[in-house]
Design a protein around this motif. Structure first.
Motif, PDB file in Angstrom:
ATOM      1  N   MET A  90       3.034  -8.140  11.783  1.00  0.00           N
ATOM      2  CA  MET A  90       4.224  -8.111  10.932  1.00  0.00           C
ATOM      3  C   MET A  90       3.975  -7.258   9.692  1.00  0.00           C
ATOM      4  N   ALA A  91       2.793  -7.385   9.110  1.00  0.00           N
ATOM      5  CA  ALA A  91       2.455  -6.589   7.927  1.00  0.00           C
ATOM      6  C   ALA A  91       2.382  -5.107   8.279  1.00  0.00           C
ATOM      7  N   SER A  92       1.824  -4.804   9.438  1.00  0.00           N
ATOM      8  CA  SER A  92       1.762  -3.409   9.879  1.00  0.00           C
ATOM      9  C   SER A  92       3.165  -2.847  10.083  1.00  0.00           C
ATOM     10  N   PHE A  93       4.048  -3.666  10.616  1.00  0.00           N
ATOM     11  CA  PHE A  93       5.428  -3.245  10.866  1.00  0.00           C
ATOM     12  C   PHE A  93       6.161  -2.927   9.565  1.00  0.00           C
ATOM     13  N   THR A  94       5.944  -3.753   8.534  1.00  0.00           N
ATOM     14  CA  THR A  94       6.645  -3.557   7.261  1.00  0.00           C
ATOM     15  C   THR A  94       5.882  -2.648   6.301  1.00  0.00           C
ATOM     16  N   GLY A  95       4.618  -2.330   6.632  1.00  0.00           N
ATOM     17  CA  GLY A  95       3.821  -1.482   5.752  1.00  0.00           C
ATOM     18  C   GLY A  95       3.130  -2.236   4.634  1.00  0.00           C
ATOM     19  N   ALA A  96       3.110  -3.572   4.704  1.00  0.00           N
ATOM     20  CA  ALA A  96       2.472  -4.374   3.655  1.00  0.00           C
ATOM     21  C   ALA A  96       0.952  -4.240   3.734  1.00  0.00           C
ATOM     22  N   LYS A  97       0.297  -4.216   2.572  1.00  0.00           N
ATOM     23  CA  LYS A  97      -1.158  -4.065   2.510  1.00  0.00           C
ATOM     24  C   LYS A  97      -1.870  -5.364   2.154  1.00  0.00           C
ATOM     25  N   GLU A  98      -1.219  -6.208   1.373  1.00  0.00           N
ATOM     26  CA  GLU A  98      -1.809  -7.472   0.930  1.00  0.00           C
ATOM     27  C   GLU A  98      -0.770  -8.572   1.102  1.00  0.00           C
TER      28      GLU A  98
END
Length: 332
Positions: A94-102
């Motif tokens: 999910m983080a990879s999909f949204t571009g979140a790093k932390e």
């Protein structure tokens, strides 16, 4: 090449990019046509049409299809994995999909205390073995933020705090730990906020479609946490019930021993042999224990048989024998 095809009588359609007089580029569709001229022969022409809007719609549709495919994959993984094990890899996707790093994910107990913390950093999500978020906030601040999430549905930590949270100074500690802008969404279970999901965004505002997908993810996580909680409650109830059952069996066994001293040695021998036979059959420890306790009380019905019959030194008459034969029925 297009001209050659047109002059040869071939129907031609192509798409490309053309630069306008103002220097901007535009997507165009090129349709080649061939028609005769009065002098004889034929000429070919290319008709250009602006297809920029259509291309934008197609690109948006492709992005949406890719997004839905990614969310379907994340959802399937979360539901396929066993219990809490599926949450970390699903959060990574999910983080990879949204571009979140932390980011982080926390779960609350029914009394509002943090019971689990999942930390996300550098592409990996792991369940924390030591407190992080719970060290930042006292319980009163947790309640204030949770109430805000219940009412508003989201909290964005960027340049300033919303008015109801201005007194929660430690919110900026989350910004220091995980970066900004930090989007915090509630995780619901049984119509209450049972946790938070926090992700540091690559940009603000986040695409509305991405935020809606994050909301769907939170709902799925809430379902997994609720299922895990119910499993734990069921396991604890089973443990308590099992302990209670053992106590009852032991009391009944002692009562039967007082009623018929002969039964004491017999019931232990039956229990031991029954367990040995079950063990030989390859059954697990839980089943072996149940068989053993069943052996201890297999003659339980003798409790209702008069002691004068159970302990009669001589031969039983017909009536007494019929009475004692019913002990199995009474035990059942």
């Amino acid at each position: 090449e297009i001209s050659r095809k047109i002059l040869s009588g071939e129907a031609v359609y192509s798409e490309g990019v053309r630069r306008k007089k103002d220097g901007n580029t535009v997507h165009v569709g090129i349709q080649g046509v061939l028609f005769p001229v009065p002098e004889g022969g034929a000429r070919g022409y290319g008709i250009y049409s602006d297809i920029s809007e259509r291309r934008r719609n197609e690109e948006e549709m492709n992005r949406r299809l890719l997004s839905e495919a990614a969310i379907s994959s994340i959802s399937a993984r979360l539901l396929r994995e066993s219990g809490l094990l599926g949450i970390p890899p699903s959060l990574e996707e999910m983080a990879s999909f949204t571009g979140a790093k932390e980011g982080f994910l926390i779960e609350f107990s029914t009394t509002g205390e943090i019971v689990r913390e999942l930390l996300f950093s550098e592409g990996r999500a792991v369940w924390s073995t030591s407190p992080h978020i719970s060290e930042v906030f006292p319980e009163s601040d947790l309640c204030t933020i949770t109430q805000y999430l219940w009412e508003k549905g989201r909290l964005l930590l960027d340049e300033r705090l919303p008015a109801p949270l201005c007194e929660v100074d430690r919110l900026w500690e989350l910004k220091r730990l995980f970066g900004a802008p930090l989007l915090i969404l509630p995780i619901y279970s049984e119509r209450m906020v049972s946790g938070w999901l926090g992700l540091q965004l690559p940009e603000s505002p986040l695409l509305s479609s991405h935020e809606s997908y994050l909301g769907m993810f939170c709902d799925l996580v809430g379902g997994v946490l609720l299922q895990q909680k119910r499993r734990s409650m069921t396991s604890e109830r089973a443990r308590i019930l099992d302990g209670t059952s053992r106590g009852i069996v032991e009391i009944l066994g002692r009562t039967l021993a007082m009623k018929d001293p002969y039964t004491v040695g017999h019931q232990f021998e039956v229990a031991r042999l029954a367990r040995a036979m079950a063990e030989r059959g390859g059954y697990d420890e839980a089943f072996l224990e149940r068989v053993y306790y069943a052996g201890l009380v297999h003659d339980l019905g003798k409790i209702v048989i008069p002691s004068s019959i159970l302990s009669k030194p001589g031969r039983l008459n017909t009536v007494e024998f019929e009475i004692i034969k019913n002990h199995a029925l009474h035990g059942w």
